[in-house]
Design an enzyme around this catalytic site. Sequence first.
Site, PDB file in Angstrom:
ATOM      1  N   HIS A 129      20.026   5.501   2.860  1.00  0.00           N
ATOM      2  CA  HIS A 129      19.708   6.926   2.776  1.00  0.00           C
ATOM      3  C   HIS A 129      19.736   7.559   4.157  1.00  0.00           C
ATOM      4  O   HIS A 129      19.047   7.114   5.085  1.00  0.00           O
ATOM      5  CB  HIS A 129      18.334   7.123   2.121  1.00  0.00           C
ATOM      6  CG  HIS A 129      18.354   6.733   0.679  1.00  0.00           C
ATOM      7  ND1 HIS A 129      17.334   6.065   0.061  1.00  0.00           N
ATOM      8  CD2 HIS A 129      19.318   6.929  -0.259  1.00  0.00           C
ATOM      9  CE1 HIS A 129      17.663   5.876  -1.208  1.00  0.00           C
ATOM     10  NE2 HIS A 129      18.857   6.381  -1.428  1.00  0.00           N
TER      11      HIS A 129
ATOM     12  N   GLU B  17       9.915  -0.151   2.470  1.00  0.00           N
ATOM     13  CA  GLU B  17       9.768   1.262   2.846  1.00  0.00           C
ATOM     14  C   GLU B  17       8.888   1.300   4.087  1.00  0.00           C
ATOM     15  O   GLU B  17       7.715   0.918   4.034  1.00  0.00           O
ATOM     16  CB  GLU B  17       9.094   2.049   1.708  1.00  0.00           C
ATOM     17  CG  GLU B  17       9.858   2.046   0.399  1.00  0.00           C
ATOM     18  CD  GLU B  17      10.921   3.128   0.299  1.00  0.00           C
ATOM     19  OE1 GLU B  17      11.158   3.840   1.294  1.00  0.00           O
ATOM     20  OE2 GLU B  17      11.512   3.255  -0.788  1.00  0.00           O
TER      21      GLU B  17
ATOM     22  N   ARG C  71      19.005  -7.531  17.552  1.00  0.00           N
ATOM     23  CA  ARG C  71      18.959  -7.660  19.016  1.00  0.00           C
ATOM     24  C   ARG C  71      18.055  -8.817  19.436  1.00  0.00           C
ATOM     25  O   ARG C  71      18.399  -9.615  20.296  1.00  0.00           O
ATOM     26  CB  ARG C  71      18.459  -6.346  19.619  1.00  0.00           C
ATOM     27  CG  ARG C  71      18.516  -6.336  21.137  1.00  0.00           C
ATOM     28  CD  ARG C  71      18.198  -4.971  21.691  1.00  0.00           C
ATOM     29  NE  ARG C  71      16.833  -4.572  21.380  1.00  0.00           N
ATOM     30  CZ  ARG C  71      16.337  -3.351  21.599  1.00  0.00           C
ATOM     31  NH1 ARG C  71      17.099  -2.412  22.110  1.00  0.00           N
ATOM     32  NH2 ARG C  71      15.086  -3.067  21.293  1.00  0.00           N
TER      33      ARG C  71
ATOM     34  N   HIS D 240      14.218   0.956   4.016  1.00  0.00           N
ATOM     35  CA  HIS D 240      14.205   2.386   3.699  1.00  0.00           C
ATOM     36  C   HIS D 240      12.966   2.980   4.360  1.00  0.00           C
ATOM     37  O   HIS D 240      12.175   2.297   4.993  1.00  0.00           O
ATOM     38  CB  HIS D 240      14.104   2.580   2.175  1.00  0.00           C
ATOM     39  CG  HIS D 240      15.366   2.295   1.427  1.00  0.00           C
ATOM     40  ND1 HIS D 240      16.137   3.282   0.864  1.00  0.00           N
ATOM     41  CD2 HIS D 240      15.998   1.129   1.128  1.00  0.00           C
ATOM     42  CE1 HIS D 240      17.184   2.743   0.256  1.00  0.00           C
ATOM     43  NE2 HIS D 240      17.133   1.420   0.404  1.00  0.00           N
TER      44      HIS D 240
ATOM     45  N   TYR E 239      16.627   7.357  18.595  1.00  0.00           N
ATOM     46  CA  TYR E 239      17.296   6.929  17.361  1.00  0.00           C
ATOM     47  C   TYR E 239      18.796   6.806  17.607  1.00  0.00           C
ATOM     48  O   TYR E 239      19.386   7.591  18.336  1.00  0.00           O
ATOM     49  CB  TYR E 239      17.037   7.944  16.240  1.00  0.00           C
ATOM     50  CG  TYR E 239      15.643   7.850  15.652  1.00  0.00           C
ATOM     51  CD1 TYR E 239      15.328   6.829  14.767  1.00  0.00           C
ATOM     52  CD2 TYR E 239      14.660   8.759  15.992  1.00  0.00           C
ATOM     53  CE1 TYR E 239      14.051   6.726  14.225  1.00  0.00           C
ATOM     54  CE2 TYR E 239      13.375   8.668  15.452  1.00  0.00           C
ATOM     55  CZ  TYR E 239      13.077   7.647  14.562  1.00  0.00           C
ATOM     56  OH  TYR E 239      11.828   7.540  14.037  1.00  0.00           O
ATOM     57  N   HIS E 240      19.390   5.835  16.957  1.00  0.00           N
ATOM     58  CA  HIS E 240      20.834   5.640  17.063  1.00  0.00           C
ATOM     59  C   HIS E 240      21.605   6.671  16.253  1.00  0.00           C
ATOM     60  O   HIS E 240      21.141   7.104  15.197  1.00  0.00           O
ATOM     61  CB  HIS E 240      21.225   4.257  16.522  1.00  0.00           C
ATOM     62  CG  HIS E 240      20.974   3.150  17.472  1.00  0.00           C
ATOM     63  ND1 HIS E 240      19.821   2.390  17.443  1.00  0.00           N
ATOM     64  CD2 HIS E 240      21.735   2.648  18.483  1.00  0.00           C
ATOM     65  CE1 HIS E 240      19.892   1.469  18.395  1.00  0.00           C
ATOM     66  NE2 HIS E 240      21.032   1.601  19.043  1.00  0.00           N
TER      67      HIS E 240
ATOM     68  N   GLU F  29      16.691   8.461   6.572  1.00  0.00           N
ATOM     69  CA  GLU F  29      15.678   7.431   6.860  1.00  0.00           C
ATOM     70  C   GLU F  29      16.040   6.686   8.144  1.00  0.00           C
ATOM     71  O   GLU F  29      16.377   5.501   8.141  1.00  0.00           O
ATOM     72  CB  GLU F  29      15.566   6.517   5.636  1.00  0.00           C
ATOM     73  CG  GLU F  29      15.162   7.330   4.398  1.00  0.00           C
ATOM     74  CD  GLU F  29      15.311   6.587   3.076  1.00  0.00           C
ATOM     75  OE1 GLU F  29      15.572   5.371   3.087  1.00  0.00           O
ATOM     76  OE2 GLU F  29      15.178   7.248   2.020  1.00  0.00           O
TER      77      GLU F  29
HETATM   78  O1  0X9 Z   1      14.493   5.809  -4.249  1.00  0.00           O
HETATM   79  C1  0X9 Z   1      14.885   4.864  -3.563  1.00  0.00           C
HETATM   80  O2  0X9 Z   1      16.054   4.511  -3.534  1.00  0.00           O
HETATM   81  C2  0X9 Z   1      13.884   4.115  -2.696  1.00  0.00           C
HETATM   82  N1  0X9 Z   1      12.938   5.013  -2.129  1.00  0.00           N
HETATM   83  S1  0X9 Z   1      13.412   6.111  -0.999  1.00  0.00           S
HETATM   84  O3  0X9 Z   1      12.283   6.993  -0.719  1.00  0.00           O
HETATM   85  N2  0X9 Z   1      13.728   5.334   0.336  1.00  0.00           N
HETATM   86  O4  0X9 Z   1      14.565   6.783  -1.444  1.00  0.00           O
HETATM   87  C3  0X9 Z   1      13.148   3.099  -3.559  1.00  0.00           C
HETATM   88  C4  0X9 Z   1      14.019   2.134  -4.280  1.00  0.00           C
HETATM   89  C5  0X9 Z   1      13.239   1.063  -4.949  1.00  0.00           C
HETATM   90  N3  0X9 Z   1      13.461   1.007  -6.347  1.00  0.00           N
HETATM   91  C6  0X9 Z   1      12.637   1.611  -7.258  1.00  0.00           C
HETATM   92  N4  0X9 Z   1      11.612   2.310  -6.894  1.00  0.00           N
HETATM   93  N5  0X9 Z   1      12.898   1.431  -8.528  1.00  0.00           N
HETATM   94 ZN    ZN Z   2      15.676   5.242   0.922  1.00  0.00          ZN
END
Ligand code: 0X9
Ligand code: ZN
Length: 379
Positions: free
Chosen positions: A134, A337, A149, A261, A77-78, A137
């Site tokens: 986030h 995701e 790349r 994500h 991982y970077h 992630e």
């Molecule tokens: O909660 C978030 O920001 C995203 N999931 S995470 O587990 N990566 O944090 C989902 C964002 C998508 N938007 C909605 N679910 N409303």
């Molecule tokens: Zn996220």
Amino acid sequence: MEMIVKVTSATPAAPLSDLLRLPLGLDIWEVKPDHLILRAPEAPIERLTQMGYGVEPMQPVAEHLSAFATAEAIAGYHSAETLEQDLRQLAESHPEIAELREIGRSVENRPIWALRIGDRKGSQDKLLFMGCHHAREWIAVEVPFRLARELVEQAADPKIAGWLSTGEIWVAPMVNPDGHEHCRTRERLWRKNRRRNPDGSIGVDPNRNYGYMWGTLNVPTSSQVPSDETYVGPRAFSEPETRAVRDLVAREMFRGVVTYHSYSQLILYPWGYTDKPVIDSQDREGMIGLANQMRDLMKGVHGVVYTAQQSSALYPTAGDTTDWTYGEYGIPSFTIELRPKSHLEGGFILPPSQIEPTWEENRPAAFRFIEQLLEPAAG
Ligand code: 0X9
Ligand code: ZN
């Protein structure tokens, strides 16, 4: 002790849907029709039991971390620093098609990088891929990085050459470098940025800080409480990380946006702030159709199933990236995701052996997205 717990509705008086509406300060990891998986300290877990929920302890967080957050799990991982080196190297070795741009700086003054990929022809047809709003992630850095790349290194491939001659692809693999660095070196499950809040807590959720319908919800998945994992911030675009994206999007006028994500294997399209579908039927059908195509292409590679659905069907959020890019500019926008499907496979801590397969299955989906949104404009 902090635990990963499974929460079910034990009585009709305490439906699961209420848990997603009440401001309870929970770190919600998975939302399934009949249960939630969340991380919480003892006190909120007690409270859930008192409220009439079924609470089944799955694993102490410390145990989850010792199982998955091993020394080997970092390899591959970077970091913010190695990402910068690798992006710079891509740009320097292919100056005719790639240019490294600093799009802004984080709270702790780290540069936020985007690679602009395309022949320098002042193209109007541009797409944006982002990663790692986030901190925890990490796979969401690796997929867009590998996309960049491949586009750069395989630029002679006729299909890619065609895209790069008529259009531009921008890739910003790490929007939240401070959070990522904190996560890498101190707290593996850190999510937010590193803003110091007035109440002494740290962090705003960058994926709640965008300026479309910002602050219209106050629920565990989109919270106005600074110490919560999904804190929306004091105002829309209060954070330099989201301002960097805002200014880039305002300037470049992208035709499509993908933001990576993890985890859960989902392809999400607007809206997130409401259960109502997008009203414009062409936009709606276009996004649903493309999400379904990406899902099918992903499955075709290793048989791994991603689910395409409206964002709000996961849980409600106000101020997320794609609500803003679609709501403000009408840009077809997706949140992807990535792997894994569940906390039992590591959750946010995806074993490095899965980086390549995750990229392999996302590659044709990203390519389809590019074809769909760049090629019609080419003629
Ligand atoms: O909660 C978030 O920001 C995203 N999931 S995470 O587990 N990566 O944090 C989902 C964002 C998508 N938007 C909605 N679910 N409303
Ligand atoms: Zn996220």
